[in-house]
Design a protein around this motif. Sequence first.
Motif, mmCIF file in Angstrom:
data_model
loop_
_atom_site.group_PDB
_atom_site.id
_atom_site.type_symbol
_atom_site.label_atom_id
_atom_site.label_comp_id
_atom_site.label_asym_id
_atom_site.label_seq_id
_atom_site.Cartn_x
_atom_site.Cartn_y
_atom_site.Cartn_z
ATOM 1 N N TYR A 201 59.555 -39.294 -90.220
ATOM 2 C CA TYR A 201 59.435 -37.835 -90.247
ATOM 3 C C TYR A 201 60.270 -37.147 -91.323
ATOM 4 C CZ TYR A 201 57.006 -39.073 -86.041
ATOM 5 O OH TYR A 201 56.130 -39.657 -85.165
ATOM 6 N N PHE B 263 51.853 -36.383 -89.808
ATOM 7 C CA PHE B 263 51.707 -36.492 -88.356
ATOM 8 C C PHE B 263 50.879 -35.323 -87.818
ATOM 9 C CE2 PHE B 263 52.898 -35.550 -83.986
ATOM 10 C CZ PHE B 263 52.310 -36.660 -83.405
ATOM 11 N N GLY C 212 54.788 -35.032 -75.920
ATOM 12 C CA GLY C 212 54.319 -35.774 -77.088
ATOM 13 C C GLY C 212 54.362 -37.279 -76.958
ATOM 14 N N SER C 213 54.750 -37.786 -75.785
ATOM 15 C CA SER C 213 54.892 -39.234 -75.600
ATOM 16 C C SER C 213 55.880 -39.824 -76.603
ATOM 17 C CB SER C 213 53.538 -39.954 -75.706
ATOM 18 O OG SER C 213 53.563 -41.154 -74.930
ATOM 19 N N THR C 214 56.810 -39.010 -77.062
ATOM 20 C CA THR C 214 57.872 -39.516 -77.930
ATOM 21 C C THR C 214 58.671 -40.581 -77.192
ATOM 22 O OG1 THR C 214 58.006 -37.311 -78.894
ATOM 23 C CG2 THR C 214 59.793 -38.818 -79.407
ATOM 24 N N TYR D 123 44.899 -45.240 -83.428
ATOM 25 C CA TYR D 123 45.916 -45.590 -84.429
ATOM 26 C C TYR D 123 45.292 -46.222 -85.681
ATOM 27 C CZ TYR D 123 49.229 -44.295 -80.861
ATOM 28 O OH TYR D 123 49.941 -43.576 -79.937
ATOM 29 N N GLU E 113 56.614 -49.314 -85.963
ATOM 30 C CA GLU E 113 56.588 -48.476 -84.758
ATOM 31 C C GLU E 113 56.075 -49.228 -83.545
ATOM 32 O OE1 GLU E 113 53.782 -45.022 -84.600
ATOM 33 O OE2 GLU E 113 55.459 -43.935 -83.725
ATOM 34 N N SER F 215 54.603 -47.880 -79.817
ATOM 35 C CA SER F 215 54.247 -46.699 -79.048
ATOM 36 C C SER F 215 53.860 -47.196 -77.655
ATOM 37 C CB SER F 215 53.097 -45.974 -79.736
ATOM 38 O OG SER F 215 52.782 -44.791 -79.064
HETATM 39 C C1 AVJ Z 1 54.690 -38.984 -81.980
HETATM 40 C C2 AVJ Z 1 55.443 -41.086 -81.215
HETATM 41 C C3 AVJ Z 1 53.880 -39.865 -79.943
HETATM 42 O O1 AVJ Z 1 53.187 -42.874 -80.858
HETATM 43 O O2 AVJ Z 1 51.323 -41.782 -80.852
HETATM 44 C C4 AVJ Z 1 50.924 -41.373 -84.160
HETATM 45 C C5 AVJ Z 1 53.389 -41.260 -83.403
HETATM 46 N N1 AVJ Z 1 52.179 -42.978 -84.738
HETATM 47 N N2 AVJ Z 1 50.180 -42.239 -84.843
HETATM 48 C C6 AVJ Z 1 52.502 -41.934 -81.192
HETATM 49 C C7 AVJ Z 1 52.179 -41.851 -84.083
HETATM 50 C C8 AVJ Z 1 50.955 -43.216 -85.218
HETATM 51 C C9 AVJ Z 1 53.119 -40.800 -82.021
HETATM 52 N N3 AVJ Z 1 54.289 -40.207 -81.308
#
Ligand code: AVJ
Length: 324
Positions: free
Chosen positions: A41, A49, A164-166, A209, A283, A285
Amino acid sequence: MVALAHSQTPQPQAADTAAFEADVLAGLGGTPKHIPAKYFYDGTGSQLFERITEVPEYYPTRTEMRILRDHAADIAKLIAPGSALVEFGSGSSKKARILLRAVPPLAAYVPVDICGEMVEQEAAELRPDFPQLKVLPVTADICFPFELPAEAMAAPVRVGFFPGSTIGNFEPHEAAAFLRNAAKILLPGATLIVGVDLIKDAEILNAAYNDKDGVTAKFNRNLLTRINRELRGNFKLDTFEHHAFFNRERNRIEMHLASLKRQKVKVVGECFDFRAGETIHTENSYKYSVESLGALARGVGWEPAGVWTDKRQYFSIQAFTLSD
Ligand code: AVJ
């Protein structure tokens, strides 16, 4: 997780770069290679994003907004008049706006984000739309303990909002540590409202994704552009490919950048070897069920207090309370 004292005043810029450098060097030196997802970010990454949230395949943001709109009045019942609302990792306060329109008068709204510029700008845009509301932005990494403004501490209760499912970006043990940290910051009597993506069909997850327009691929590769710019890297962007897939055993989407050939890359003067096909894991998720997140939260003292989902059960908003 180490409770580093984050000095926020003198040179956030220098401190941010130092942490970025340390994490990238450690991650590229590791096996398998990895870089924490929070470094996606930068300015361009945040914009990319935002574009991801608009591609047709990426359902989470759209679905969460729908749930918030449909159930705002119900969710707002968990927020007592005079509460302080603390948003973790606020980014754009788009979702908070939906809640803010439904809640009783608050002591303050405290958006917290790692990106100081972003959080100040969002606050400035929010104030004219909510003239009665005290908006008190905080720049902090939500992975670590941080202090709330005095007005939020003086409120009879604090309500955390983590949309946001962060939370899915954390390893499950880190998610538990985050929830423990949130309890410490918000204090007994608090409520916590969390937005979480749900476990579902791999096909739907994989599509989300791997959007056809390649915006997610751009977002992933932008990490290398950022390293090239900020850490004197020499990644050749067209030699790394976006890989994203659902790992069923671990209930997570994994994103990687795969080197298309054997090559060497330099970052701040250090050299890293890539085998053909070797990836940087960029990442995770994690996806949860209502039960699995509930169990995680219960384990650190939060009691489930409400769940809202969409018709297709793609996404959930889950509320928890901390007894006093
Ligand atoms: C912001 C972490 C919720 O995991 O879906 C989106 C980031 N990465 N597409 C996720 C993300 C690839 C997103 N988050």
